[in-house]
Design a protein around this motif. Sequence first.
Motif: not given
Length: 771
Positions: A523-527, A530-533
Amino acid sequence: MIADSKSPLQRRLIKAGIALLGAGIVVLLFIIGYVLLVLAPNLPSLDAITDYRPKIPLRVYTADNALIGEFGEEHRDFVAIKDVPQVMKDALLSIEDSRFYEHGGIDFRGATRALMTDILTAGYHQGASTITMQVARNFFLTKEKTKTRKLTEILLAYRIEAALSKDQILELYMNQIYLGQRTHGFSSAARIYFNKPLKDLTIAEAAMLAGVPQNPARHNPAVNPIRAKQRQQLVLKRMLDLGHITQAQYTQALDEKIQISSSQQFEAHADYVAELVRQNMYAQYKDDTYTRGFKVYTTIVKAEQDAAYDALRRNVMNYDQRHGYRGPEAFIELPKDEDDRDDAIDEALLKHPSNDMLVSAVVVEVSPKLIRAEPASGDTIEITGDGLRFAAKALQANANRDLKIRVGAIIRASQDGKGRWAISQLPEVDAAFVALNSQDGSYRAMVGGFDFNRKKFNHVTSAWRQPGSSIKPFIYSAALEKGFSPSTIINDVPMPLTSADTGGQPWDPKNDDGKFDGPITMRTALAQSKNVVSVRILRAITPQYAHSYLPRFGFDEAKQPTNLTLTLGTGSVTPVQMAGAYAVFANGGYQVTPWLIQKVTDARGTLVTETKAPAVAQEENRVIDGRNAYIVDTLLREVVRTGTGAAATQRLGRKDLAGKTGTTSDAVDGWFAGYAENIVAVAWMGYDDPKSLGGREFGATLAMPIWIDYMKQALSGKPETQRALPEGVSFMDGDWMYNEFSNGIGIKTLDMDVPPTDGATPPAAATPPAG
């Protein structure tokens, strides 16, 4: 024998008179024979008027009946004679044919005088044409001024009077006559010249239009306002003399200041919409498209279209202002002679026409504190104070010659609400915006570029651009089907990839901000985009699976790569394709097909075709699980609540917004795609010749402001919506997941070299994310 009392002179005069009479009779008999034996048998059929089919252009309207486009060689609105206001009929007949309802087609007094004058002078000098004769000429004859044409015109006038009533003849005339500016008929002329319907004309305006038919070039109000005014005064005097108006009305009409529209005015800025309709209609009806009087009603909403146009123009200009003044568009030498100078300015500005509110002008005086410039209107623009700030460097003495503003420079200026002028410029960057009804796919607004007249390429439908991070939600959607959930922990740390990993060149993906946050939730990665995630997720579900998953959203599979860069948006999409794709998340998992035309009618108002709005939420159109759409929706709401799109929530003050920013490598393209209520909209900005938009520019600074400004209008007065929780979804481990993965078989962590740190789950995950 009775002597002849007449003198020799009298006898000669009598003989001459008899000879002249005989010659006249011979000429008359010749004319009668010529008419009966040559002209009459060869008169054209009257089908063109008895079965009158005027060439009426294609017109395009919004769903709420605002005119947005017109296509055809002739501007014409057919108006039945019963709907023509009496003042317009009185004005026309007063100057053209005051005895129209009394004669039988020929005004003998005028016609005989004109014909005799022509015979005696061996030329064409007199007119005296009645309305009926003008109908004959306009429909069947050339404008060649000969006696034969005049005789044919008279014969046709008699035949027309026998075939049609007076009102029918007048109706033909008032709808067919040419009135300048490509207008045919008085209704069209009223709209073109005065920007109003025929029924709303004043006496002064009606008199001005009535004066045009005699000479549309000389009496054209837009081209020759002085001559048009002189002719109008003659019409008004005739109306007074014939008792159609009173002395008071005459005086008032003479003094009335008439506002002439310099060009056709449409009721909304929707050139790209109108052109798309034109192409569609031409594909079906070919050249009939421009003459049969088709009216096409689109699904576009006027208020939303205006908001989209203004939002795109304003934010493109804001971007352009952030990146500095590029200098004048061109330079000309100004002659010393005043008339020659005016001609030079007019010629130069024809090559650099004004662009909506961006007025082009030639500088005639300049200093560091003042610019005087002349636009095409002939007025003088003065720019001072803050209005010079944008181009301050171009006013310095040591400015580069190509940048420097000097006498003869062609510049752009814009005016604020208080009438103050400021230096501006035409932007080089372009943009696009499209909004659809997420339930049925109908277009609500479309702006295909900054200016249609400058560049007719429709970026909404035809610009294939890299989507950048705006593609990530679809990769995350695919991951949900593989056991991921928003609470899955993924390690945001460097992940250099070897040639063996990529199948090509080594690659070390980076985040846009250059930072790594360690273990974070999906959830945080999309918000935070985050490219690497995202690369780690794609590697886990495989590029092949994601590649085959994307077409269900309407993406072209052939235009997407099958490698790890897919998740960073290195494929190609169009803005309307992106809007249709986000509609799937907005409507609960159903694919929609964008459509624009609601119905088409002909010149008589008869329905030609009609498109019924498709039924919504049909299972045959389902492309993703409703649970998937619900969970991705919560992720997209997080983006605009705490992530890269948070400014949308801050500015709009709503909790039902969802969307995603997108920025490609080197900021070549900026995107924002999102939705609320039943509206899904996409904004894009970039250069047609791709290049960086700037190191400090992102989708959030480029495209999202356009989306926000549009949504401010589109969502005004509409309540916030909340989505119902579908069956088969559970709230576990601080977030939503499919029931079948809640027993521990779902993916808890990914690529974790260290255990999750405290606080890896964002505070918002303690309660169910908004759905």
